[in-house]
Design a protein around this motif. Structure first.
Motif, short mmCIF file in Angstrom:
data_model
loop_
_atom_site.label_atom_id
_atom_site.label_comp_id
_atom_site.label_asym_id
_atom_site.label_seq_id
_atom_site.Cartn_x
_atom_site.Cartn_y
_atom_site.Cartn_z
N PRO A 98 26.71 62.93 21.45
CA PRO A 98 25.38 62.70 22.05
C PRO A 98 24.86 61.30 21.75
CG PRO A 98 25.16 63.92 20.01
CD PRO A 98 26.64 63.79 20.25
N ARG A 99 23.88 60.89 22.52
CA ARG A 99 23.18 59.64 22.23
C ARG A 99 22.21 59.87 21.07
NH1 ARG A 99 20.51 56.74 27.17
NH2 ARG A 99 20.48 55.06 25.64
N VAL A 100 22.06 58.86 20.25
CA VAL A 100 21.18 58.93 19.10
C VAL A 100 20.15 57.80 19.23
CG1 VAL A 100 21.04 58.81 16.58
CG2 VAL A 100 23.02 59.89 17.67
N PHE A 101 18.90 58.10 18.89
CA PHE A 101 17.83 57.12 19.04
C PHE A 101 17.10 56.89 17.72
CE2 PHE A 101 17.60 59.13 23.46
CZ PHE A 101 18.41 58.15 24.03
N ILE A 102 16.50 55.71 17.60
CA ILE A 102 15.61 55.40 16.49
C ILE A 102 14.20 55.79 16.90
CG2 ILE A 102 14.69 53.60 15.00
CD1 ILE A 102 17.30 52.02 15.59
N SER A 103 13.61 56.75 16.20
CA SER A 103 12.26 57.21 16.49
C SER A 103 12.15 57.59 17.97
CB SER A 103 11.24 56.14 16.10
OG SER A 103 9.91 56.61 16.28
N ILE A 104 11.13 57.09 18.66
CA ILE A 104 10.92 57.43 20.07
C ILE A 104 11.39 56.31 20.99
CG2 ILE A 104 9.02 59.02 19.59
CD1 ILE A 104 7.07 56.77 20.40
N SER A 105 12.29 55.46 20.50
CA SER A 105 12.73 54.32 21.31
C SER A 105 13.50 54.73 22.54
CB SER A 105 13.61 53.40 20.46
OG SER A 105 14.81 54.05 20.07
N GLY A 107 16.52 54.45 23.39
CA GLY A 107 17.45 53.45 23.89
C GLY A 107 16.84 52.13 24.28
N ARG A 108 15.51 52.01 24.22
CA ARG A 108 14.88 50.73 24.56
C ARG A 108 15.26 49.66 23.54
NH1 ARG A 108 9.38 51.08 23.84
NH2 ARG A 108 9.47 53.17 22.95
N VAL A 119 7.38 58.86 14.76
CA VAL A 119 8.42 59.81 14.34
C VAL A 119 9.46 59.00 13.54
CG1 VAL A 119 10.07 61.57 15.05
CG2 VAL A 119 8.07 61.11 16.48
N PRO A 120 9.25 58.81 12.25
CA PRO A 120 10.15 57.95 11.47
C PRO A 120 11.46 58.66 11.12
CG PRO A 120 8.42 58.83 10.06
CD PRO A 120 8.12 59.31 11.46
N LYS A 121 12.28 58.83 12.16
CA LYS A 121 13.52 59.56 12.02
C LYS A 121 14.59 58.93 12.91
CE LYS A 121 11.12 64.05 11.54
NZ LYS A 121 11.61 64.50 10.23
N ILE A 122 15.85 59.30 12.65
CA ILE A 122 16.96 59.01 13.55
C ILE A 122 17.23 60.30 14.30
CG2 ILE A 122 19.26 58.04 13.74
CD1 ILE A 122 17.16 56.26 12.30
N LEU A 123 17.12 60.28 15.63
CA LEU A 123 17.00 61.51 16.41
C LEU A 123 18.10 61.68 17.45
CD1 LEU A 123 13.18 61.38 17.19
CD2 LEU A 123 14.30 62.78 15.46
N ILE A 124 18.47 62.95 17.67
CA ILE A 124 19.20 63.37 18.86
C ILE A 124 18.22 64.19 19.69
CG2 ILE A 124 21.11 64.71 19.79
CD1 ILE A 124 22.59 64.25 17.16
N PRO A 125 17.87 63.76 20.90
CA PRO A 125 16.90 64.52 21.71
C PRO A 125 17.38 65.95 21.99
CG PRO A 125 17.22 62.33 22.61
CD PRO A 125 18.28 62.52 21.55
N ASP A 126 16.45 66.87 22.10
CA ASP A 126 16.78 68.28 22.33
C ASP A 126 17.44 68.53 23.68
OD1 ASP A 126 15.82 69.05 19.90
OD2 ASP A 126 13.84 69.63 20.64
N TYR A 127 17.25 67.61 24.65
CA TYR A 127 17.75 67.87 25.99
C TYR A 127 19.24 67.60 26.14
CZ TYR A 127 16.90 62.81 26.50
OH TYR A 127 16.88 61.46 26.33
N LEU A 205 22.99 51.34 16.03
CA LEU A 205 21.78 51.30 16.84
C LEU A 205 20.98 50.08 16.44
CD1 LEU A 205 20.56 55.01 16.56
CD2 LEU A 205 22.02 54.02 18.32
N LYS A 206 20.42 49.40 17.41
CA LYS A 206 19.59 48.23 17.12
C LYS A 206 18.32 48.32 17.93
CE LYS A 206 23.45 45.04 16.26
NZ LYS A 206 24.07 43.75 16.67
N VAL A 207 17.21 48.00 17.29
CA VAL A 207 15.95 47.92 18.00
C VAL A 207 15.11 46.81 17.36
CG1 VAL A 207 14.78 49.69 16.59
CG2 VAL A 207 14.00 49.23 18.92
N ARG A 208 14.50 45.99 18.20
CA ARG A 208 13.70 44.88 17.69
C ARG A 208 12.25 45.32 17.62
NH1 ARG A 208 15.31 40.06 16.53
NH2 ARG A 208 17.28 40.29 17.64
#
Length: 213
Positions: A98-105, A107-108, A119-127, A205-208
């Motif tokens: 699955p795709r993994v995201f930083i907080s609510i990013s 993939g942005r 949401v200070p977490k590393i997340l896999i969305p429920d969908y 994962l990278k997010v600025r």
């Protein structure tokens, strides 16, 4: 996706949420319709795993990782006998990573400090994919490493974190010391698929982090 067959002058249609495959460890919904027969007349079975349902709507589940193919048979009850109309073989596939995201990013490439802390977490969305079976019905992050860089220099780093929450020290650093355009990088991401398989995510994962001014 719908798969259609014609057997004995009757059209058989099997519609599956996943294109002509069975996934391990999750509920695989499918709709089975046989021309000129009501849903109540249908008999459906599988050679391995479990299939259950009614009114032409079925769910198939398989927890055996050694199985590569599943045969689903469709028949019609005639008096006390079953007239088997068609057997269909489905390949069994492992759950895609699955795709993994930083907080609510989601993939942005950028995120504001306040968004990051919502949401200070590393997340896999429920969908992502379906509902699992057994005790653990979700896919989740169970480990990661994190660093924050500024002008290509590391200004904060924590390695081999257990779980998916950002540690308090990382949260405090983000609140008090992160500046506009700092880069947050998460790697060594380890996920658990439905309580069955540990899998490491390739890459990072990278997010600025951008200013909210």
């Amino acid at each position: 996706m719908s798969i259609s067959f014609r057997c004995c002058s009757q059209a058989l249609s099997i519609s599956s949420e996943y294109p002509f495959k069975i996934y391990q460890w999750i509920k695989n919904p499918m709709t089975i319709v046989l021309e000129n027969h009501s849903c109540e007349e249908l008999i459906v079975k599988s050679n391995v795993g479990q299939i259950f349902g009614s009114n032409c709507s079925y769910v198939y589940i398989l927890e055996d990782t050694s199985v590569n193919s599943v045969r689903i048979s469709v028949g019609v009850m005639k008096r006390k006998n079953i007239n088997w109309v068609k057997e269909i073989d489905f390949p069994v596939k492992p759950i895609p990573t699955p795709r993994v995201f930083i907080s609510i990013s989601e993939g942005r490439p950028t995120i504001s400090k306040s968004e990051l802390l919502v949401v200070p977490k590393i997340l896999i969305p429920d969908y992502h994919y379906g509902e699992g079976v057994g005790g653990d019905r979700k896919q989740r992050v169970i480990g990661y490493s994190i660093k924050i860089t500024r002008n290509d220099s590391i200004i904060h780093e924590v390695i081999n974190v257990t779980g998916n929450d950002l540690l308090n020290e990382t949260i405090d650093f983000i609140k008090t010391k992160v500046q506009n355009n700092d880069l947050l990088i998460v790697d060594d991401i380890l996920i658990l698929l439905y309580g069955k398989e540990r899998r490491k995510i390739e890459g990072n994962l990278k997010v600025r982090i951008i200013s909210e001014d």
